[in-house]
Write a protein that holds these residues in place. Structure first.
Motif, PDB file in Angstrom:
ATOM      1  N   ARG A 197      63.165  -3.098  29.038  1.00  0.00           N
ATOM      2  CA  ARG A 197      62.583  -2.209  29.855  1.00  0.00           C
ATOM      3  C   ARG A 197      61.712  -2.834  30.719  1.00  0.00           C
ATOM      4  O   ARG A 197      60.580  -2.233  31.247  1.00  0.00           O
ATOM      5  N   ASP A 198      61.890  -4.087  31.137  1.00  0.00           N
ATOM      6  CA  ASP A 198      61.418  -4.917  32.197  1.00  0.00           C
ATOM      7  C   ASP A 198      60.042  -5.438  31.833  1.00  0.00           C
ATOM      8  O   ASP A 198      59.132  -5.604  32.584  1.00  0.00           O
ATOM      9  N   ALA A 199      59.511  -5.585  30.478  1.00  0.00           N
ATOM     10  CA  ALA A 199      58.566  -6.465  30.095  1.00  0.00           C
ATOM     11  C   ALA A 199      58.634  -7.902  30.894  1.00  0.00           C
ATOM     12  O   ALA A 199      59.697  -8.349  30.897  1.00  0.00           O
ATOM     13  N   SER A 200      57.565  -8.409  31.490  1.00  0.00           N
ATOM     14  CA  SER A 200      57.892  -9.828  31.975  1.00  0.00           C
ATOM     15  C   SER A 200      58.197 -11.057  30.984  1.00  0.00           C
ATOM     16  O   SER A 200      59.007 -11.796  31.260  1.00  0.00           O
ATOM     17  N   HIS A 201      57.375 -10.698  29.772  1.00  0.00           N
ATOM     18  CA  HIS A 201      57.467 -11.960  28.553  1.00  0.00           C
ATOM     19  C   HIS A 201      57.251 -11.352  27.614  1.00  0.00           C
ATOM     20  O   HIS A 201      56.442 -10.284  27.417  1.00  0.00           O
ATOM     21  N   CYS A 202      57.768 -12.051  26.294  1.00  0.00           N
ATOM     22  CA  CYS A 202      57.451 -11.471  24.947  1.00  0.00           C
ATOM     23  C   CYS A 202      57.452 -12.729  23.888  1.00  0.00           C
ATOM     24  O   CYS A 202      58.287 -13.761  24.031  1.00  0.00           O
ATOM     25  N   GLY A 244      56.523  -5.288  33.539  1.00  0.00           N
ATOM     26  CA  GLY A 244      55.579  -6.451  33.780  1.00  0.00           C
ATOM     27  C   GLY A 244      54.690  -6.865  32.905  1.00  0.00           C
ATOM     28  O   GLY A 244      53.919  -7.921  32.938  1.00  0.00           O
ATOM     29  N   ALA A 245      54.625  -6.216  31.661  1.00  0.00           N
ATOM     30  CA  ALA A 245      53.719  -6.579  30.578  1.00  0.00           C
ATOM     31  C   ALA A 245      53.923  -7.758  29.879  1.00  0.00           C
ATOM     32  O   ALA A 245      55.160  -8.189  29.794  1.00  0.00           O
ATOM     33  N   SER A 246      52.869  -8.529  29.428  1.00  0.00           N
ATOM     34  CA  SER A 246      52.990  -9.703  28.466  1.00  0.00           C
ATOM     35  C   SER A 246      53.030  -9.075  27.175  1.00  0.00           C
ATOM     36  O   SER A 246      52.019  -8.281  26.712  1.00  0.00           O
ATOM     37  N   VAL A 247      53.899  -9.399  26.266  1.00  0.00           N
ATOM     38  CA  VAL A 247      53.934  -8.635  24.841  1.00  0.00           C
ATOM     39  C   VAL A 247      54.006  -9.656  23.984  1.00  0.00           C
ATOM     40  O   VAL A 247      54.653 -10.653  24.093  1.00  0.00           O
ATOM     41  N   LEU A 248      53.514  -9.119  22.614  1.00  0.00           N
ATOM     42  CA  LEU A 248      53.604  -9.998  21.453  1.00  0.00           C
ATOM     43  C   LEU A 248      54.253  -8.939  20.472  1.00  0.00           C
ATOM     44  O   LEU A 248      53.736  -7.803  20.192  1.00  0.00           O
ATOM     45  N   ASP A 249      55.458  -9.380  20.032  1.00  0.00           N
ATOM     46  CA  ASP A 249      56.172  -8.912  18.781  1.00  0.00           C
ATOM     47  C   ASP A 249      55.838  -9.609  17.585  1.00  0.00           C
ATOM     48  O   ASP A 249      56.093 -10.534  17.321  1.00  0.00           O
ATOM     49  N   LEU A 250      54.805  -9.015  16.729  1.00  0.00           N
ATOM     50  CA  LEU A 250      54.234  -9.749  15.541  1.00  0.00           C
ATOM     51  C   LEU A 250      54.782  -9.147  14.421  1.00  0.00           C
ATOM     52  O   LEU A 250      55.048  -8.397  14.360  1.00  0.00           O
ATOM     53  N   PHE A 251      55.039 -10.111  13.361  1.00  0.00           N
ATOM     54  CA  PHE A 251      55.988  -9.849  12.186  1.00  0.00           C
ATOM     55  C   PHE A 251      57.287  -9.214  12.784  1.00  0.00           C
ATOM     56  O   PHE A 251      57.746  -8.325  12.329  1.00  0.00           O
TER      57      PHE A 251
END
Length: 180
Positions: A62-67, A42-49
């Motif tokens: 693994r079910d993060a809601s958005h990236c 359910g997490a809102s994720v940021l993949d920076l670089f």
């Protein structure tokens, strides 16, 4: 390189062919996700670089809601989009072709997990961490993968050092916003 677990488990991911790129090893990726496993759904994720996008894609699997994936390299941007398409995560993601530090200056609040894996020895983590505080939700987590010689400060705004881990030449430093 592959997705370790979740809905896209076993999917192969493309990576960039470059001396500057060092994809996160499966061992380090497994370690990172064992640390944050209960925070990902359910997490809102940021993949920076973002590079190939493998850390954000693992979070989506693994079910993060958005990236949101950010990288300034056109080849990385193209590979991230290809990997997202291959894994079926295009609808849950946004890929931005821009400088990661510039993105942090304009990003909106709302992040639960930030994954930082910039090129080593360029001071990019030290530039990014102070910009994150205003973008993070309560109880947010920031995971930094970096060269083991780098020692980061104990706090950046609300972010407090949670733990440091070492894996050969690589270190992972985890920061959290403590629950009140």
């Amino acid at each position: 390189m592959r997705v370790i677990t979740g809905s896209a488990r076993g999917k192969k991911l493309k990576t960039l062919e470059s001396l500057d790129i060092r994809p996160t090893s499966d061992m380090v990726k497994e370690a990172i996700f064992s640390i944050i496993q209960f925070d990902v759904p359910g997490a809102s994720v940021l993949d920076l670089f973002a590079g190939s996008g493998q850390l954000g894609i693992e979070a989506l699997s693994r079910d993060a809601s958005h990236c949101v994936f950010v990288d300034k390299n056109r080849a990385a941007y193209n590979i991230i989009n290809e990997n997202l398409e291959n894994c079926g995560f295009k609808k849950n993601s946004r890929v931005l072709l821009m400088d990661s530090i510039e993105y942090l200056k304009t990003a909106k609040k709302g992040l639960d997990i930030v994954l930082l894996d910039p090129p080593y020895h360029m001071g990019l983590i030290e530039k990014a961490l102070p910009l994150l505080d205003k973008k993070l939700n309560e109880s947010a987590i920031v995971v930094c993968e970096h060269e083991k010689e780098l020692t980061l400060d104990e706090e950046y705004g609300r972010l407090k050092l949670h733990k440091r881990y070492k894996y050969g030449k690589i270190a992972v430093t985890v920061f959290k916003i403590p629950e009140e």
